[in-house]
Design an enzyme around this catalytic site. Structure first.
Site, PDB file in Angstrom:
ATOM      1  N   ASP A  77      24.007  23.018  46.920  1.00 52.87           N
ATOM      2  CA  ASP A  77      23.137  24.041  47.484  1.00 52.87           C
ATOM      3  C   ASP A  77      22.808  25.143  46.491  1.00 52.87           C
ATOM      4  O   ASP A  77      23.160  25.075  45.318  1.00 52.87           O
ATOM      5  CB  ASP A  77      23.770  24.624  48.748  1.00 52.87           C
ATOM      6  CG  ASP A  77      23.161  23.994  50.002  1.00 52.87           C
ATOM      7  OD1 ASP A  77      22.106  23.357  49.889  1.00 52.87           O
ATOM      8  OD2 ASP A  77      23.748  24.143  51.083  1.00 52.87           O
ATOM      9  N   TYR A 136      35.034  18.531  42.933  1.00 51.96           N
ATOM     10  CA  TYR A 136      34.378  19.805  42.629  1.00 51.96           C
ATOM     11  C   TYR A 136      35.364  20.692  41.886  1.00 51.96           C
ATOM     12  O   TYR A 136      36.585  20.553  42.041  1.00 51.96           O
ATOM     13  CB  TYR A 136      33.962  20.536  43.905  1.00 51.96           C
ATOM     14  CG  TYR A 136      32.695  20.024  44.555  1.00 51.96           C
ATOM     15  CD1 TYR A 136      31.459  20.629  44.295  1.00 51.96           C
ATOM     16  CD2 TYR A 136      32.726  18.951  45.433  1.00 51.96           C
ATOM     17  CE1 TYR A 136      30.299  20.175  44.898  1.00 51.96           C
ATOM     18  CE2 TYR A 136      31.560  18.487  46.037  1.00 51.96           C
ATOM     19  CZ  TYR A 136      30.348  19.103  45.762  1.00 51.96           C
ATOM     20  OH  TYR A 136      29.196  18.648  46.356  1.00 51.96           O
TER      21      TYR A 136
END
Length: 375
Positions: free
Chosen positions: A91, A146
């Site tokens: 995002d 991540y």
């Protein structure tokens, strides 16, 4: 024709026809591209066709694919025509060192060089591999890793006055951070760590394989650390909220028991750490590799040879962006000042009342959904 004389064909028309003939002879093949990008200034990875005001990474990628001759122009307008799929939907503001997209392209000569020539320097295609015709990068992905890079003063106790530049994380605090992060391992109900999912929603259950904070290091006089998390898949905001809750506990705003409570059915107020610092490190295709990686036709989706290029890209584009933005915009320091607004003890009923009363205050936290895969 006019007066019996054939029209002269312009050279550019001939060149265009030659290129089209060449393209017809070049069959399309299913491939994956290994991408790295710095997400600052972009509204995420995923393209919003018809919405030009919010620029995304895929806008620049599709434009480069068309300009380099890998895909016809109409495929850029309708991405289904090239079977395009991204592995993770990062995002707004979120970067990636190992994003994978799958698509059908014409395998032109010097393809990587030609695509990169039409991309800005903070977006690079670092690798390409042929895959099976039915491959879908999102569905075939077993896990995603991540990282989250943050200044270590985020872990300083709220009762101690801290000078951000000189703060250094001690061994005891790092061990406590890692003890708390390890609590996330396994399967839990993460409905409190995303929006629009209730406690009974089966998709709120997620499996976390590992989560830990590495050794701190100093960059430009400020100490940073990197948290790594590997999971099957993540919901929107999930990683930022997982980290936000651990920071709230270490700083002394919330009791350790809040972590167990957050996986229960009750609604818990979980703070969302800033999007800056979140990076999609790599995606994993273990099942696909076992089945097709050594079939003699396809390569395993591993990027050992590209690791040096990934490291160089991170040093050149991702880390400097995180460090400079943190120093200039103080996103972590500003976010930390909102932690006292959260009520870490109230029940769901009390919380609803508090939310209504302090809606304006809670808006300080910001509403941009940053950087995890969303269903």
């Amino acid at each position: 024709e006019e007066n019996g004389h054939p029209n002269k064909r312009l050279k550019r028309d001939v060149d265009k026809e030659d290129a089209e003939d060449q393209n017809k002879k070049t069959p399309k093949r299913k491939i994956v591209l290994l991408m790295a990008y710095s997400g600052k200034g972009y509204h995420g990875m995923q393209r919003n066709v018809g919405s030009s005001q919010f620029k995304t990474i895929e806008d620049d990628l599709v434009s480069a694919l068309v300009q380099s001759g890998c895909i016809p122009e109409n495929h850029g307008e309708d991405m289904k025509k090239m079977s395009f799929q991204r592995c993770a939907r990062t995002d707004k503001g979120v970067s990636a060192a190992g994003q994978i997209v799958s698509l059908k392209v014409r395998l032109i000569d010097d393809i990587l060089e030609k695509i990169n020539n039409h991309l800005p320097s903070h977006i690079r295609i670092l690798g390409l591999k042929r895959v099976t015709g039915g491959f879908n990068s999102k569905n075939k992905c077993d896990a995603r890793t991540y990282s989250y890079m943050l200044p270590t003063f985020a872990f300083a106790h709220k009762d101690h006055s801290v000078q951000e530049e000189v703060y250094r994380l001690d061994r005891e605090t790092l061990e406590r951070v890692n003890k708390l992060l390890a609590c996330y391992k396994g399967t839990h109900n993460f409905h409190n760590f995303t929006s629009q999912k209730g406690p009974k929603d089966p998709s709120a259950k997620r499996y976390i394989m590992e989560m830990y904070c590495g050794e701190p290091f100093v960059r430009e006089n400020m100490e940073f650390a990197v948290i790594k998390v590997k999971g099957q898949s993540f919901m929107m905001h999930q990683i930022r909220k997982m980290i936000g809750l651990v920071i709230a506990v270490v700083k002394g705003y919330a009791a350790e028991s809040i972590m167990e409570r957050s996986w229960g059915e009750e609604k818990v107020d979980v703070p969302k750490a800033p999007g800056l610092g979140l990076v999609l490190e790599r995606v994993h295709f273990e099942k696909y590799n076992r089945r097709f990686g050594n079939d003699g036709l396809h390569e395993p989706l591993e990027w050992t040879e590209e690791e040096e290029k990934i490291a160089v890209f991170k040093e050149q584009y991702i880390y400097p962006t995180i460090i400079n933005t943190e120093r200039e915009e103080k996103s972590m320091a500003n976010w930390l000042s909102t932690l006292p607004i959260h009520d870490f003890n109230s029940s769901a009923v009390e919380m609803q009342t508090n939310i209504k009363n302090s809606k304006n205050s809670s808006d300080l936290e910001g509403s941009d959904g940053c950087g995890d895969d969303s269903d």
